[in-house]
Write a protein that holds these residues in place. Sequence first.
Motif, PDB file in Angstrom:
ATOM      1  N   UNK A 161      -6.280   4.519  -6.116  1.00 48.77           N
ATOM      2  CA  UNK A 161      -5.449   3.652  -5.270  1.00 48.77           C
ATOM      3  C   UNK A 161      -6.093   3.474  -3.889  1.00 48.77           C
ATOM      4  N   UNK A 162      -6.535   4.565  -3.306  1.00 46.23           N
ATOM      5  CA  UNK A 162      -7.147   4.499  -1.968  1.00 46.23           C
ATOM      6  C   UNK A 162      -8.454   3.712  -1.994  1.00 46.23           C
ATOM      7  N   UNK A 163      -9.228   3.873  -3.076  1.00 43.35           N
ATOM      8  CA  UNK A 163     -10.489   3.120  -3.201  1.00 43.35           C
ATOM      9  C   UNK A 163     -10.221   1.619  -3.285  1.00 43.35           C
ATOM     10  N   UNK A 164      -9.191   1.261  -4.048  1.00 46.30           N
ATOM     11  CA  UNK A 164      -8.818  -0.151  -4.189  1.00 46.30           C
ATOM     12  C   UNK A 164      -8.413  -0.724  -2.840  1.00 46.30           C
ATOM     13  N   UNK A 165      -7.609   0.018  -2.105  1.00 48.47           N
ATOM     14  CA  UNK A 165      -7.115  -0.507  -0.825  1.00 48.47           C
ATOM     15  C   UNK A 165      -8.175  -0.534   0.256  1.00 48.47           C
ATOM     16  N   UNK A 166      -9.176   0.296   0.099  1.00 50.38           N
ATOM     17  CA  UNK A 166     -10.291   0.217   1.037  1.00 50.38           C
ATOM     18  C   UNK A 166     -11.012  -1.128   0.887  1.00 50.38           C
ATOM     19  N   UNK A 167     -11.180  -1.568  -0.351  1.00 50.75           N
ATOM     20  CA  UNK A 167     -11.808  -2.870  -0.600  1.00 50.75           C
ATOM     21  C   UNK A 167     -10.911  -4.009  -0.121  1.00 50.75           C
ATOM     22  N   UNK A 168      -9.623  -3.898  -0.415  1.00 47.81           N
ATOM     23  CA  UNK A 168      -8.676  -4.924   0.034  1.00 47.81           C
ATOM     24  C   UNK A 168      -8.703  -5.046   1.549  1.00 47.81           C
ATOM     25  N   UNK A 169      -8.640  -3.909   2.241  1.00 45.45           N
ATOM     26  CA  UNK A 169      -8.623  -3.914   3.710  1.00 45.45           C
ATOM     27  C   UNK A 169      -9.878  -4.543   4.291  1.00 45.45           C
ATOM     28  N   UNK A 170     -11.026  -4.246   3.676  1.00 43.62           N
ATOM     29  CA  UNK A 170     -12.288  -4.799   4.173  1.00 43.62           C
ATOM     30  C   UNK A 170     -12.302  -6.317   4.048  1.00 43.62           C
ATOM     31  N   UNK A 171     -11.824  -6.830   2.920  1.00 42.60           N
ATOM     32  CA  UNK A 171     -11.840  -8.276   2.705  1.00 42.60           C
ATOM     33  C   UNK A 171     -10.794  -8.998   3.553  1.00 42.60           C
ATOM     34  N   UNK A 172      -9.620  -8.413   3.674  1.00 41.59           N
ATOM     35  CA  UNK A 172      -8.600  -9.005   4.547  1.00 41.59           C
ATOM     36  C   UNK A 172      -9.083  -8.982   5.991  1.00 41.59           C
ATOM     37  N   UNK A 173      -9.751  -7.894   6.369  1.00 46.48           N
ATOM     38  CA  UNK A 173     -10.289  -7.797   7.723  1.00 46.48           C
ATOM     39  C   UNK A 173     -11.280  -8.901   8.031  1.00 46.48           C
ATOM     40  N   UNK A 174     -12.112  -9.258   7.041  1.00 46.31           N
ATOM     41  CA  UNK A 174     -13.071 -10.355   7.243  1.00 46.31           C
ATOM     42  C   UNK A 174     -12.356 -11.677   7.480  1.00 46.31           C
ATOM     43  N   UNK A 175     -11.295 -11.921   6.725  1.00 52.44           N
ATOM     44  CA  UNK A 175     -10.542 -13.165   6.900  1.00 52.44           C
ATOM     45  C   UNK A 175      -9.903 -13.216   8.282  1.00 52.44           C
ATOM     46  N   UNK A 176      -9.303 -12.110   8.704  1.00 57.15           N
ATOM     47  CA  UNK A 176      -8.646 -12.072  10.008  1.00 57.15           C
ATOM     48  C   UNK A 176      -9.658 -12.203  11.141  1.00 57.15           C
ATOM     49  N   UNK A 177     -10.863 -11.652  10.927  1.00 54.95           N
ATOM     50  CA  UNK A 177     -11.917 -11.784  11.932  1.00 54.95           C
ATOM     51  C   UNK A 177     -12.338 -13.241  12.089  1.00 54.95           C
ATOM     52  N   UNK A 222       0.828  -1.205   0.000  1.00 55.28           N
ATOM     53  CA  UNK A 222       0.000   0.000   0.000  1.00 55.28           C
ATOM     54  C   UNK A 222       0.864   1.257   0.000  1.00 55.28           C
ATOM     55  N   UNK A 223       1.974   1.225   0.721  1.00 57.13           N
ATOM     56  CA  UNK A 223       2.851   2.398   0.810  1.00 57.13           C
ATOM     57  C   UNK A 223       3.415   2.784  -0.559  1.00 57.13           C
ATOM     58  N   UNK A 224       3.632   1.781  -1.412  1.00 57.31           N
ATOM     59  CA  UNK A 224       4.216   2.068  -2.729  1.00 57.31           C
ATOM     60  C   UNK A 224       3.357   3.066  -3.483  1.00 57.31           C
ATOM     61  N   UNK A 225       2.069   2.801  -3.576  1.00 55.96           N
ATOM     62  CA  UNK A 225       1.170   3.708  -4.282  1.00 55.96           C
ATOM     63  C   UNK A 225       0.943   5.010  -3.545  1.00 55.96           C
ATOM     64  N   UNK A 226       0.922   4.949  -2.217  1.00 58.67           N
ATOM     65  CA  UNK A 226       0.737   6.165  -1.429  1.00 58.67           C
ATOM     66  C   UNK A 226       1.839   7.186  -1.707  1.00 58.67           C
ATOM     67  N   UNK A 227       3.028   6.685  -2.026  1.00 56.66           N
ATOM     68  CA  UNK A 227       4.176   7.556  -2.253  1.00 56.66           C
ATOM     69  C   UNK A 227       4.193   8.133  -3.669  1.00 56.66           C
ATOM     70  N   UNK A 228       3.851   7.312  -4.681  1.00 59.78           N
ATOM     71  CA  UNK A 228       4.065   7.747  -6.063  1.00 59.78           C
ATOM     72  C   UNK A 228       2.851   8.382  -6.726  1.00 59.78           C
ATOM     73  N   UNK A 229       1.632   8.108  -6.219  1.00 58.74           N
ATOM     74  CA  UNK A 229       0.443   8.609  -6.903  1.00 58.74           C
ATOM     75  C   UNK A 229      -0.041   9.941  -6.328  1.00 58.74           C
ATOM     76  N   UNK A 230      -0.686  10.717  -7.181  1.00 56.39           N
ATOM     77  CA  UNK A 230      -1.308  11.966  -6.773  1.00 56.39           C
ATOM     78  C   UNK A 230      -2.663  12.087  -7.459  1.00 56.39           C
ATOM     79  N   UNK A 231      -3.489  12.977  -6.938  1.00 55.59           N
ATOM     80  CA  UNK A 231      -4.790  13.328  -7.524  1.00 55.59           C
ATOM     81  C   UNK A 231      -5.645  12.107  -7.873  1.00 55.59           C
TER      82      UNK A 231
END
Length: 241
Positions: A130-146, A115-124
């Motif tokens: 990028x943030x929208x994609x990672x929001x979905x990733x985080x939600x799904x990973x969170x379900x697995x960890x739960x 996630x940090x890779x895109x946070x550093x290189x992308x703008x606007x």
Amino acid sequence: MMEKEFNPVIKAVQSLRKLSVDIRLSNLEIKDSNDEATKQISEAGKLIVASNDSIVINLWINEKAKLLENTSILLGILQSLEDKFKNKDCSNLLEIWQTHDHYREIVINTLEELQKIGNVIFIKENLQKWEDIWQIISANVGRILSIAETYKLKLAMMEALKPEEIDMLTNDILKHIPWNYSDDEAYKYEKEYLEAYNELKESQSKKKSLWDKVLDVLAGGVEETPAHRVQMRRWMEGAPA
């Protein structure tokens, strides 16, 4: 998700509800969540490739390979735990869970690095994508960890209770715990959860030894400070209606 004020009864009810979920349903949710997370990581990779930065692309490829390798191992561990639940096999649970924790940490750290890779290189616009994609990733990973944390509770119950005691507890959970609220909604509907908890506790009053064992498992399984565990025990024993 914003940090919510610690409420041990809500945590207990959420855990008890998940305890009665059929392993087959948990397995299906893990598979669906992993598939969606993998799909979104591929979408993130397309944005990385479009950057045309060879150093960034190589870093992404290496970290992604590390993620996929360790995710595969972690999912394999969860599958082995599912097999133990089906067979009511309590052997080597501590060792298996320690291995789970090791690979869980690697997966979480690798996801953060990706996630940090895109946070550093992308703008606007690309940063928003990028943030929208990672929001979905985080939600799904969170379900697995739960679900994995639910497995941990199941393991503790298997060690503390007899099979027939677990069956009795599960039946009572299904009667009293509300199923129509997600984890995120649990705090919104706190009153209903507290009522459900007290109904369950009352139904268990004639099986005091069993209920005491359940309280010990729940209090001991919370990833909180010792003070929180003491608080949780007090709340669960005397939770207001």
